[in-house]
Design a protein around this motif. Sequence first.
Motif, PDB file in Angstrom:
ATOM      1  N   VAL A  88      -6.943  -1.189 -16.995  1.00 50.05           N
ATOM      2  CA  VAL A  88      -6.028  -1.538 -18.076  1.00 50.05           C
ATOM      3  C   VAL A  88      -5.550  -2.965 -17.855  1.00 50.05           C
ATOM      4  O   VAL A  88      -5.009  -3.280 -16.791  1.00 50.05           O
ATOM      5  CB  VAL A  88      -4.819  -0.582 -18.066  1.00 50.05           C
ATOM      6  N   THR A 139      -6.763  12.046 -16.383  1.00 48.70           N
ATOM      7  CA  THR A 139      -6.542  10.628 -16.129  1.00 48.70           C
ATOM      8  C   THR A 139      -6.703   9.924 -17.470  1.00 48.70           C
ATOM      9  O   THR A 139      -7.813   9.838 -17.986  1.00 48.70           O
ATOM     10  CB  THR A 139      -7.582  10.111 -15.101  1.00 48.70           C
ATOM     11  N   GLU A 150      -3.078  -3.787  -9.616  1.00 50.61           N
ATOM     12  CA  GLU A 150      -2.816  -2.472  -9.014  1.00 50.61           C
ATOM     13  C   GLU A 150      -4.092  -1.656  -9.015  1.00 50.61           C
ATOM     14  O   GLU A 150      -4.806  -1.606 -10.022  1.00 50.61           O
ATOM     15  CB  GLU A 150      -1.735  -1.772  -9.852  1.00 50.61           C
ATOM     16  N   ALA A 161     -10.265  10.613 -19.006  1.00 52.03           N
ATOM     17  CA  ALA A 161     -11.281  10.825 -17.980  1.00 52.03           C
ATOM     18  C   ALA A 161     -10.948  12.066 -17.177  1.00 52.03           C
ATOM     19  O   ALA A 161      -9.805  12.540 -17.187  1.00 52.03           O
ATOM     20  CB  ALA A 161     -11.370   9.608 -17.061  1.00 52.03           C
ATOM     21  N   MET A 174      -2.429   3.995  -3.452  1.00 54.07           N
ATOM     22  CA  MET A 174      -2.332   2.905  -4.422  1.00 54.07           C
ATOM     23  C   MET A 174      -2.131   1.599  -3.670  1.00 54.07           C
ATOM     24  O   MET A 174      -1.387   1.541  -2.690  1.00 54.07           O
ATOM     25  CB  MET A 174      -1.150   3.141  -5.357  1.00 54.07           C
ATOM     26  N   GLY A 196     -15.979   7.217 -15.375  1.00 55.10           N
ATOM     27  CA  GLY A 196     -14.654   7.516 -15.896  1.00 55.10           C
ATOM     28  C   GLY A 196     -13.525   6.666 -15.329  1.00 55.10           C
ATOM     29  O   GLY A 196     -12.376   6.820 -15.729  1.00 55.10           O
ATOM     30  N   LYS A 197     -13.828   5.791 -14.404  1.00 60.73           N
ATOM     31  CA  LYS A 197     -12.778   4.891 -13.894  1.00 60.73           C
ATOM     32  C   LYS A 197     -12.239   4.045 -15.048  1.00 60.73           C
ATOM     33  O   LYS A 197     -12.982   3.661 -15.953  1.00 60.73           O
ATOM     34  CB  LYS A 197     -13.351   3.970 -12.815  1.00 60.73           C
ATOM     35  N   GLN A 198     -10.950   3.754 -14.995  1.00 60.48           N
ATOM     36  CA  GLN A 198     -10.309   2.998 -16.072  1.00 60.48           C
ATOM     37  C   GLN A 198      -9.668   1.721 -15.532  1.00 60.48           C
ATOM     38  O   GLN A 198      -9.089   1.724 -14.456  1.00 60.48           O
ATOM     39  CB  GLN A 198      -9.211   3.854 -16.720  1.00 60.48           C
ATOM     40  N   GLU A 254      -9.579   5.226  -9.094  1.00 64.38           N
ATOM     41  CA  GLU A 254      -9.529   5.876 -10.400  1.00 64.38           C
ATOM     42  C   GLU A 254      -9.003   4.966 -11.509  1.00 64.38           C
ATOM     43  O   GLU A 254      -9.499   5.014 -12.636  1.00 64.38           O
ATOM     44  CB  GLU A 254      -8.679   7.142 -10.306  1.00 64.38           C
ATOM     45  N   GLN A 255      -7.976   4.193 -11.213  1.00 66.00           N
ATOM     46  CA  GLN A 255      -7.416   3.308 -12.240  1.00 66.00           C
ATOM     47  C   GLN A 255      -7.100   1.942 -11.647  1.00 66.00           C
ATOM     48  O   GLN A 255      -6.622   1.834 -10.525  1.00 66.00           O
ATOM     49  CB  GLN A 255      -6.117   3.908 -12.808  1.00 66.00           C
ATOM     50  N   SER A 269      -7.532   8.372  -5.387  1.00 67.20           N
ATOM     51  CA  SER A 269      -7.246   9.760  -5.027  1.00 67.20           C
ATOM     52  C   SER A 269      -6.384   9.872  -3.779  1.00 67.20           C
ATOM     53  O   SER A 269      -5.780  10.921  -3.541  1.00 67.20           O
ATOM     54  CB  SER A 269      -8.560  10.505  -4.809  1.00 67.20           C
ATOM     55  N   ARG A 282       2.653   9.172 -13.291  1.00 61.56           N
ATOM     56  CA  ARG A 282       1.651   9.967 -12.568  1.00 61.56           C
ATOM     57  C   ARG A 282       2.365  11.105 -11.856  1.00 61.56           C
ATOM     58  O   ARG A 282       3.312  10.882 -11.114  1.00 61.56           O
ATOM     59  CB  ARG A 282       0.909   9.083 -11.545  1.00 61.56           C
ATOM     60  N   THR A 339      -5.299   6.856 -20.584  1.00 64.53           N
ATOM     61  CA  THR A 339      -4.535   5.681 -20.984  1.00 64.53           C
ATOM     62  C   THR A 339      -4.283   5.784 -22.480  1.00 64.53           C
ATOM     63  O   THR A 339      -5.038   6.441 -23.198  1.00 64.53           O
ATOM     64  CB  THR A 339      -5.299   4.365 -20.740  1.00 64.53           C
ATOM     65  N   VAL A 351      -0.916  10.976  -4.787  1.00 64.36           N
ATOM     66  CA  VAL A 351      -0.593  11.553  -3.474  1.00 64.36           C
ATOM     67  C   VAL A 351       0.706  11.024  -2.897  1.00 64.36           C
ATOM     68  O   VAL A 351       1.314  11.652  -2.036  1.00 64.36           O
ATOM     69  CB  VAL A 351      -1.724  11.321  -2.445  1.00 64.36           C
ATOM     70  N   TYR A 352       1.134   9.850  -3.337  1.00 68.79           N
ATOM     71  CA  TYR A 352       2.354   9.233  -2.784  1.00 68.79           C
ATOM     72  C   TYR A 352       3.613   9.699  -3.494  1.00 68.79           C
ATOM     73  O   TYR A 352       4.712   9.227  -3.181  1.00 68.79           O
ATOM     74  CB  TYR A 352       2.234   7.710  -2.831  1.00 68.79           C
ATOM     75  N   ARG A 357      -2.330  13.314 -10.746  1.00 68.57           N
ATOM     76  CA  ARG A 357      -2.156  13.439  -9.298  1.00 68.57           C
ATOM     77  C   ARG A 357      -1.981  12.087  -8.626  1.00 68.57           C
ATOM     78  O   ARG A 357      -2.865  11.244  -8.716  1.00 68.57           O
ATOM     79  CB  ARG A 357      -3.358  14.153  -8.679  1.00 68.57           C
ATOM     80  N   VAL A 383      -4.931  -1.524 -12.806  1.00 66.01           N
ATOM     81  CA  VAL A 383      -3.972  -2.041 -13.787  1.00 66.01           C
ATOM     82  C   VAL A 383      -3.738  -3.517 -13.478  1.00 66.01           C
ATOM     83  O   VAL A 383      -3.284  -3.854 -12.379  1.00 66.01           O
ATOM     84  CB  VAL A 383      -2.641  -1.263 -13.726  1.00 66.01           C
ATOM     85  N   PHE A 407      -5.338   2.249  -8.156  1.00 64.07           N
ATOM     86  CA  PHE A 407      -4.852   3.605  -7.905  1.00 64.07           C
ATOM     87  C   PHE A 407      -6.040   4.510  -7.621  1.00 64.07           C
ATOM     88  O   PHE A 407      -7.054   4.462  -8.333  1.00 64.07           O
ATOM     89  CB  PHE A 407      -4.107   4.097  -9.143  1.00 64.07           C
ATOM     90  N   LEU A 450     -11.161  13.027 -13.504  1.00 64.68           N
ATOM     91  CA  LEU A 450     -11.392  12.514 -12.159  1.00 64.68           C
ATOM     92  C   LEU A 450     -10.730  13.366 -11.082  1.00 64.68           C
ATOM     93  O   LEU A 450     -11.189  13.411  -9.956  1.00 64.68           O
ATOM     94  CB  LEU A 450     -10.862  11.069 -12.066  1.00 64.68           C
ATOM     95  N   THR A 509     -13.707   1.153 -19.376  1.00 60.99           N
ATOM     96  CA  THR A 509     -14.094   2.429 -18.784  1.00 60.99           C
ATOM     97  C   THR A 509     -15.470   2.294 -18.157  1.00 60.99           C
ATOM     98  O   THR A 509     -16.334   1.607 -18.709  1.00 60.99           O
ATOM     99  CB  THR A 509     -14.130   3.530 -19.863  1.00 60.99           C
ATOM    100  N   LEU A 553       0.823  -1.197   0.000  1.00 59.13           N
ATOM    101  CA  LEU A 553       0.000   0.000   0.000  1.00 59.13           C
ATOM    102  C   LEU A 553       0.865   1.259   0.000  1.00 59.13           C
ATOM    103  O   LEU A 553       1.900   1.304   0.653  1.00 59.13           O
ATOM    104  CB  LEU A 553      -0.884  -0.015   1.252  1.00 59.13           C
ATOM    105  N   SER A 554       0.407   2.264  -0.745  1.00 66.19           N
ATOM    106  CA  SER A 554       1.046   3.580  -0.738  1.00 66.19           C
ATOM    107  C   SER A 554      -0.004   4.627  -0.416  1.00 66.19           C
ATOM    108  O   SER A 554      -1.139   4.536  -0.889  1.00 66.19           O
ATOM    109  CB  SER A 554       1.647   3.889  -2.121  1.00 66.19           C
TER     110      SER A 554
END
Lengths: 335, 335, 335, 335
Positions: free
Chosen positions: C225, B211, C241, B195, C248, C221-223, C144-145, C245, B151, B213, B233-234, B231, C147, C243, B197, C217, A261-262
């Motif tokens: 991949v 955001t 993964e 997107a 992560m 708007g969440k993605q 938000e994303q 706001s 990011r 791809t 945060v980490y 953005r 992966v 990710f 977000l 999507t 986690l980050s």
Amino acid sequence: MLKIAVLGVGRIGRMHAENIAAHPCATLAGVFDTHPQAAVEVSEKLGVTRFESAEAVFASGAVDAVLIATSTATHADFLEQAVAAGKPALCEKPIDLSLARVNACATKIAGSSVPIMLGFVRRFDDGHAAVRAAIEAGRIGTLEQVVITSRDPGLAPAAYIEVSGGIFRDMTIHDFDMARFLLGEEVTEVSATGARLVDPELMTRCGDFDTVTAVLTTASGKQAVITNSRRAVYGYDQRVEAFGSAGMAISENRPRNHMRLSGATFTDEAAPLMNFFIDRYATAFAAEIGAFVDAVEAGTPPPVGFEDGRQALILAEAAIRSVAEGRTIKISEIG
Amino acid sequence: MLKIAVLGVGRIGRMHAENIAAHPCATLAGVFDTHPQAAVEVSEKLGVTRFESAEAVFASGAVDAVLIATSTATHADFLEQAVAAGKPALCEKPIDLSLARVNACATKIAGSSVPIMLGFVRRFDDGHAAVRAAIEAGRIGTLEQVVITSRDPGLAPAAYIEVSGGIFRDMTIHDFDMARFLLGEEVTEVSATGARLVDPELMTRCGDFDTVTAVLTTASGKQAVITNSRRAVYGYDQRVEAFGSAGMAISENRPRNHMRLSGATFTDEAAPLMNFFIDRYATAFAAEIGAFVDAVEAGTPPPVGFEDGRQALILAEAAIRSVAEGRTIKISEIG
Amino acid sequence: MLKIAVLGVGRIGRMHAENIAAHPCATLAGVFDTHPQAAVEVSEKLGVTRFESAEAVFASGAVDAVLIATSTATHADFLEQAVAAGKPALCEKPIDLSLARVNACATKIAGSSVPIMLGFVRRFDDGHAAVRAAIEAGRIGTLEQVVITSRDPGLAPAAYIEVSGGIFRDMTIHDFDMARFLLGEEVTEVSATGARLVDPELMTRCGDFDTVTAVLTTASGKQAVITNSRRAVYGYDQRVEAFGSAGMAISENRPRNHMRLSGATFTDEAAPLMNFFIDRYATAFAAEIGAFVDAVEAGTPPPVGFEDGRQALILAEAAIRSVAEGRTIKISEIG
Amino acid sequence: MLKIAVLGVGRIGRMHAENIAAHPCATLAGVFDTHPQAAVEVSEKLGVTRFESAEAVFASGAVDAVLIATSTATHADFLEQAVAAGKPALCEKPIDLSLARVNACATKIAGSSVPIMLGFVRRFDDGHAAVRAAIEAGRIGTLEQVVITSRDPGLAPAAYIEVSGGIFRDMTIHDFDMARFLLGEEVTEVSATGARLVDPELMTRCGDFDTVTAVLTTASGKQAVITNSRRAVYGYDQRVEAFGSAGMAISENRPRNHMRLSGATFTDEAAPLMNFFIDRYATAFAAEIGAFVDAVEAGTPPPVGFEDGRQALILAEAAIRSVAEGRTIKISEIG
């Protein structure tokens, strides 16, 4: 199918019983415990015989071999009975807290061909075993230093500490065996230190320590460094490092899951380490049963035997004396 | 010693000026900025000439080469002037936000032998460069997939976003270049998604996304997958992965220090990632100057040139159109 | 104790049978396979009934529930029979390769209260589950994303590939489900690419791909991949993964052991990844059985149901069409 | 701007000279070396004065402070001269190989207010410093154990070893200082072991060891464990661990780049570690200059002083005696 009975079905014995039941080449031949309730519970759960006495186990024709997971004080007696009955035995460590008793047991069973295996389970951990395999394959060249970190997640209850035989005989003994497993030659000298940092009052009362180090040396100069604590808040810290002329092998810790986690103030954080040996060494315990079954079925010596248990205890005695006398103890000084 | 003048000494230009001054084979020949105060400050601090105009720089016999770190709108003009003056130029990306302007510039400088280098600094990062070196050395076999995560630590000010040309031209353009750097063959198709977000209001107002791809494909079927956010945060998340028939190479993130912490509820926690490109790519920026100096001194083409800048912009145009039209865009469709 | 019979005891079915037998709250009620030999072997090994037909299983009063691990073409039929017989079913994915058949099955079982669980085993992996738990606990803020990297250790035999339904229906379907599991809202658009890099001849012949990407999507708007390959020489590559706001979360790969090696030309080398799903998801498969048993015993809906299987197949259909048509496909366009 | 002259411009002195020149608040006031050629080379390269003698440096009004990077035997003399001249000094470790000489120097400079800083550069490493910061911030609770691993990449030339003062005074001394830096209280006892595994012939001839351990204990029972080797084929191994009642902090090793490679027989392989201290502690050396400048400018005591150098040497003496006598040495036994 090797029919194995389990003596002692407390937490560890019960786990062994389940591993035996799940092993493809073994069956659980029954269980015995001086606390009938524990034995009833396990025998019903696993659908196996509950023996009324240890004697009944050793006398039974339906039992090929035994696993001894009773209290420490009974280990040597049961080992002697197992040998007398011609039943191979896998015995939880330690053989006994008294080196004199262990030596007496050694004398008594000397010359017997009945396989005896000691439950130094860490030898069967995938990471630790891979370190040894790397050494044996020459991947780190000539071994020079072993560094073992072993910290329990939390202090055991005072009632346990009081009868444990002290940290060197009870806890470090696993690390002494791991050092011997990796060093590949016998230790000749031990130098140790002990401190009372986790529970000074209890440790002072017991004449024990909760935070210790031990440095072992072999005749050729190889060194093993052991660092122990009775309490690590982040979980059961179990790391092994082997350093040699051509490289280094490290066996890593195990977080409780595989997520990282980050957040805004940190990155790559893992979960706390697995809490204790039942979880951390779960697959090692199963592999240990497998090694015992394999050895008995093949008629080969078990991979870790009575003498390994005795040697680890000798190192514990040397460490205890080293702390007491503030000097390096030669193994030849120990009884 | 190559005498390099710096045009534009905002945050990036100043860093370049310091790197030039510190380079063993280069000297800082002076600085120019349309904001005299910035130029005065840097010229005094570093003890170098302050030029009164860009023209003076290009006319100066004391200037062997230029580094262009002015605002984007001036890059193409200054590149043309540098070529006209016969002064090798290292130009910050992008060449221009308009592909038409870039193409016009290309036409104008066509045939010139004056070295032009584009500031795609990530090519000089030790990790990313090692990934490419691993590919070139055949250590991952035939390359098949590239995965780029990029990011930013935080949304740039609205004033910056508004004139940035949009995320694909401003931010993803670095990843487009990284993809080209690693793929080893030209991209033929682009498919992208966008997107809003992080700051939907701002992005809607600018017709931009925060955001995104992008999936790039080459003629032979190699794929590059890019994941962007404005953005994290980490910290500044900068990872590159190359996957091939014989293995995988990954360039890792950089926490702010090398300490790992464990506590009662977590283990192995690292610090947040370095905050942004000035820190994260500090050694890469220095290496970039070195590569420019080496190429000019040796008379060899710079490792990343004008056409690389143009191609990255073409990929940005394709991505923008892909999002708008909801389909895969062939590069041949772009101007 | 829930009495569960297993239909189909090939490699996966047999593993399920062993997990059922080992589960503390379940018993293995018997097995059936159209290949009697496989069924005989498993029934003898585990000491359970061998049923002569699937009908006999569904009719048996000694069977509380079924686990369907037969060939894909039979899944929908057996699900319908299970529902008709009132027996809760845990069915391996996919429900069927044909969306029409899946829809027909959906219609047929509509309104039934018999619990149906789909075998999307990855939801029960400790790392992947911890990622979802982190999302649900708000530890990464607003998602938000996503992966997802999923690469098989090696290309399956041609005979398997030919009837697999193609990579999107056979392999990526797990990743589609993982994306849905993590996204927390339905996917509205899919854009995919496909390449033939591992075995171009076979893939061309089958009209299939071995190296693909998919970008999903959601309405907000969440993605997500997804990166897939049918072959990774370093083992079964399974990473997730998420990710958001505020952070992560990453679920990491699993090397075959926990040893790290350093030598003269490298440091910190781990073993190859676990070879394939039976090893990698061993504990997840056991947890999956547990979740099924818990849901049936508690009368609550299984954590992953028929509709999840149908939705994942819809995403596969969309991806297939996206590659074919070179455009983003809206889910509303699919059947 | 603090004007600092450098005495001794061998490899380390030259690096210091460059760091001084690059520091924003310091200028390089000139260099001196008994080998005029080295001094000429550096003075020309950096464009600074070359002093003809150390006396000239100390007498110069253009010199505010000195950095002493000459041979060990001259350190104490130059420190005394610096104090006499009222010039703050940053001196490379060790002060002297003889504790008697160090003590004499201490007596001579006693009472002076001229700032003296010892070059224990590791205190300025970002990882090691973060470990100490974590301790001071209470993030690991009460410190209990420190574990320091320090292995050189390769055995120094025999000519160096012969005059080095032995491994404890030359190499372990850094670890003794690191232990003191982290322990936060004085060491009271030392127990050490020494082995000859890398070059037994050379070590026997010199009465030295190439593979050693040392265990330090404080009055309150805190333990520091040091593991050293003169040769690690995988690079310069520099790790620090601090364990406490509420957690653990670890400062990690540094591979030469940030790339991780996976292939058919391994995963996640990193490059060898940075080769030696000039690379590994490059940023720490720069930070050390900064700390010296800050302390002198602010009139505050340097963060690591003469007494720190003396205490580290006392620990080395204790370790040497511990190996010789096979017992734990009390610090009170050392002169």
